[in-house]
Every structure is written in structure tokens, then in C-alpha cells.
Design an enzyme around this catalytic site. Structure first.
Site, mmCIF file in Angstrom:
data_model
loop_
_atom_site.group_PDB
_atom_site.id
_atom_site.type_symbol
_atom_site.label_atom_id
_atom_site.label_comp_id
_atom_site.label_asym_id
_atom_site.label_seq_id
_atom_site.Cartn_x
_atom_site.Cartn_y
_atom_site.Cartn_z
ATOM 1 N N ASP A 81 0.852 -1.191 0.000
ATOM 2 C CA ASP A 81 0.000 0.000 0.000
ATOM 3 C C ASP A 81 0.895 1.251 0.000
ATOM 4 O O ASP A 81 1.819 1.354 0.817
ATOM 5 C CB ASP A 81 -0.856 -0.060 1.284
ATOM 6 C CG ASP A 81 -2.045 0.876 1.254
ATOM 7 O OD1 ASP A 81 -2.489 1.252 0.156
ATOM 8 O OD2 ASP A 81 -2.541 1.213 2.356
ATOM 9 N N GLY A 180 -7.596 8.278 7.404
ATOM 10 C CA GLY A 180 -7.737 8.534 8.828
ATOM 11 C C GLY A 180 -9.169 8.610 9.326
ATOM 12 O O GLY A 180 -10.120 8.353 8.589
ATOM 13 N N SER A 212 -12.831 4.238 4.762
ATOM 14 C CA SER A 212 -13.430 3.808 6.034
ATOM 15 C C SER A 212 -14.654 4.641 6.354
ATOM 16 O O SER A 212 -14.709 5.834 6.043
ATOM 17 C CB SER A 212 -12.406 3.926 7.170
ATOM 18 O OG SER A 212 -11.560 2.794 7.187
HETATM 19 C C1 PGH Z 1 -6.391 3.552 2.844
HETATM 20 C C2 PGH Z 1 -7.237 3.394 4.091
HETATM 21 N N1 PGH Z 1 -5.243 2.852 2.785
HETATM 22 O O1 PGH Z 1 -4.442 2.922 1.722
HETATM 23 O O2 PGH Z 1 -6.691 4.258 1.905
HETATM 24 O O3 PGH Z 1 -8.072 4.518 4.323
HETATM 25 O O4 PGH Z 1 -8.011 5.570 6.589
HETATM 26 O O5 PGH Z 1 -10.128 5.422 5.340
HETATM 27 O O6 PGH Z 1 -9.129 3.397 6.289
HETATM 28 P P1 PGH Z 1 -8.862 4.724 5.711
HETATM 29 ZN ZN ZN Z 2 -4.604 4.848 0.944
#
Ligand code: PGH
Ligand code: ZN
Ligand code: CA
Length: 306
Positions: A81, A180, A212
Site C-alpha cells: 500500500d 484517517g 473507512s
Molecule cells: C487507505 C485506508 N489505505 O491505503 O486508503 O483509508 O483511513 O479510510 O481506512 P482509511
Molecule cells: Zn490509501
């Protein structure tokens, strides 16, 4: 079994659902994610950030995810990621990652294209799929903090050129989400029109970061047991559904798992003060994550798509 993001997302596009990409940094989180997907017969992307790899150790984290993936009956992708470091990316390639994200979104367009092309060349030589990013999300991304002023929606025409010139397999776009637990001050606002425009001219699978929901009941539970997460706010479930209906095939979720873990651990520590077995404490967090992941599979429509 192991799979690449490209294959999982092409299948998702055909089937009109999205695959969840859930972040992990240890054994319990990985177990929770994979068990939930096995029980619901859903494909899954296990995402590892640079800091997660630093926390766990690259070989250890690869071992955890790959062992669990190979035992599972569902397809599992091991995905880097927001990769930004050339050496780390090559190390992930060597350690058995099946998918790499190269995030050159902080660089000017030409530079982002150049960096991405180089990673695509390396990864495609060994059958690894590549996600790239164009546009800028707000909020904190791993260790990089992006000021609201620097956040920028993806330009559809730039996206077309970017995809052609880089040959990336999937594209992360910015349509108003951020990383976040504090995504919006007031109501959530996503640029669905922008997503539609991009979808019309870009023909590779699209990715939604910062997805999220910051589930209110979980925030309440965490706060009830001592957390202080007052103004936390995420992307409502209906907006995720709409984004999927408009062509998003990978939905990134990290914060919701962190919050679920925190609420679960806080609850057991408060409710059972006699407990001091780490397995019971961390196990409560694992159980809470598993339930949230199951709800996400339902939301994304990936159940029974393995
Ligand atoms: C995300 C996760 N990871 O690459 O994009 O986002 O903070 O909304 O879980 P969140
Ligand atoms: Zn991300
Ligand atoms: Ca980025």
C-alpha cells in the site's frame, strides 16, 4: 491461494462488486481478515503499508500473509500500500508480494509518470500487478501528512494520459476522501461526477482510498470505554455503494479495523479487569475486526465471489 489485484479487480468489474483491501501489520489482524473472507467465500486484498512492514519485519509479514493465504480456499492478494521507496518495492517483489502500489502522487505529473513506468517495468517482468495514484487525498497517509490545501481531485484527462504512458494495471483516484478517522468536518462530500468522468475515459479498474466509514456505533463503544474520538467522521456506507455502482472495484479500509480493535480491547480491559493474558486481550481485538470485515464484505458485494 494467491492472486493479483489486477485479476481480482477485473473479476469485480465484471461482477459489479468491489474487493476490499484491508490493512494489516501483524498475525491477528491478518487472521481476522482472512477468516472473515473464508467464511463468506469472498476474494480479498491484504494491504501492507511501509510502516506496517517496518513494524513487523518484511520477511515475517510476508510469511504470515502468504502462509494464511496458501491455506485459504479464497484468492488472496498480498499488496504493498502506498509504496514510495524503490528499495522497499524491490524487496517486496523479492519477498513474494503479488501486487504493488507505486504512489507518485506527491510528485509533479511528469515525474509521477516516470516513477510509475519504472515500477511497472520491474513488476510486469515477474507477473506482479501495479496500482498507481493520480490526484491527492487529504489527511495522513502512513507517515506523510497532506494539507487540505494540497489535496487535489484527479483530473480525468491527465488520468487518460497517465494510464496510457505508464501501463499501470489499476488506478487510485482522488474524489474527496482522505485517510484517517477525521475525514469530514460537516457532511461527507464525494465528487461522484468526477468519478463518472474518469470512468468514461479510463478503462482500467479504479481504486478508492480513504474509504473507512468510521462507524458511529464503534466510536461510541470505544468512547464508552475511555477513548476520546469526538469528531471522528468517515464515508457513509451509501456513498461506498454509490462509488462501486460507478466503477470502483477496490475499496481501501484501514481506519475502521483500527477503531474496531481499539473498541474491542478497551471493552475487555474495562469489563474484565482480572484478565491479563495477552491472547484474551488481543483476541478481543481480533474478534472485533473480524465482525467489521464481515459487514464490509456484505457492503462491497464480494460475498460468494471467490
Ligand atoms: C487507505 C485506508 N489505505 O491505503 O486508503 O483509508 O483511513 O479510510 O481506512 P482509511
Ligand atoms: Zn490509501
Ligand atoms: Ca498518495
Amino acid at each position: 491461494m494467491l492472486a493479483t489485484n489486477k485479476d481480482l479487480q477485473l473479476a469485480a468489474r465484471k461482477g459489479k462488486y468491489a474487493v476490499g483491501a484491508f490493512n494489516t501489520s501483524n498475525v491477528e489482524i491478518t487472521q481476522a481478515i482472512i477468516e472473515a473472507h473464508e467464511e463468506m467465500n469472498a476474494p480479498v486484498i491484504i494491504a501492507t503499508s511501509t510502516s506496517a512492514i517496518e513494524y513487523c519485519g518484511i520477511d515475517i509479514l510476508a510469511g504470515i500473509v502468504r502462509q494464511l493465504a496458501m491455506k485459504a480456499k479464497i484468492p488472496v492478494s498480498l499488496h504493498l500500500d502506498h509504496g514510495t521507496d524503490y528499495e522497499l518495492i524491490v524487496n517486496c517483489v523479492r519477498n513474494g508480494w503479488t501486487s504493488i502500489m507505486i504512489d507518485g502522487s506527491h510528485a509533479p505529473l511528469e515525474e509521477n509518470i516516470a516513477i510509475t513506468r519504472e515500477i511497472v517495468k520491474i513488476c510486469h517482468a515477474v507477473g506482479i500487478s501495479v496500482e498507481a495514484e493520480l490526484g491527492r487525498l487529504g489527511g495522513i497517509e502512513d507517515n506523510i501528512s497532506v494539507d487540505e490545501r494540497d489535496a487535489r481531485l484527479t483530473d480525468p484527462n491527465e488520468a487518460e494520459r497517465f494510464v496510457t504512458e505508464t501501463q499501470c494495471d489499476t488506478l487510485a483516484i482522488a474524489i474527496g476522501t482522505s485517510h484517517g478517522a477525521y475525514k469530514f468536518k460537516g457532511e461527507s462530500k464525494l465528487a461522484f461526477d468526477r468519478l463518472e468522468q474518469i470512468r468514461e475515459i479510463v478503462d482500467i479498474p479504479l481504486v478508492l482510498h480513504g474509504a473507512s466509514s468510521v462507524i458511529p456505533e464503534i466510536i461510541e463503544k470505544a468512547n464508552k470505554f475511555g477513548a476520546q474520538l469526538g469528531a471522528a467522521k468517515g464515508v457513509p456506507a451509501e456513498d461506498i455503494k454509490k462509488a462501486i455502482s460507478l466503477g470502483i472495484t477496490k475499496v481501501n479500509i484501514d481506519t475502521d479495523l483500527r477503531l474496531a480493535f481499539t473498541a474491542g480491547v478497551r471493552e475487555i480491559l474495562v469489563e474484565k479487569p482480572e484478565v491479563f493474558d495477552p491472547r484474551k486481550i488481543v483476541g478481543a481485538g481480533r474478534k472485533a475486526i473480524k465482525q467489521v470485515v464481515k459487514n464490509k464484505i456484505e457492503l462491497l458485494g464480494s460475498a460468494n465471489k471467490a
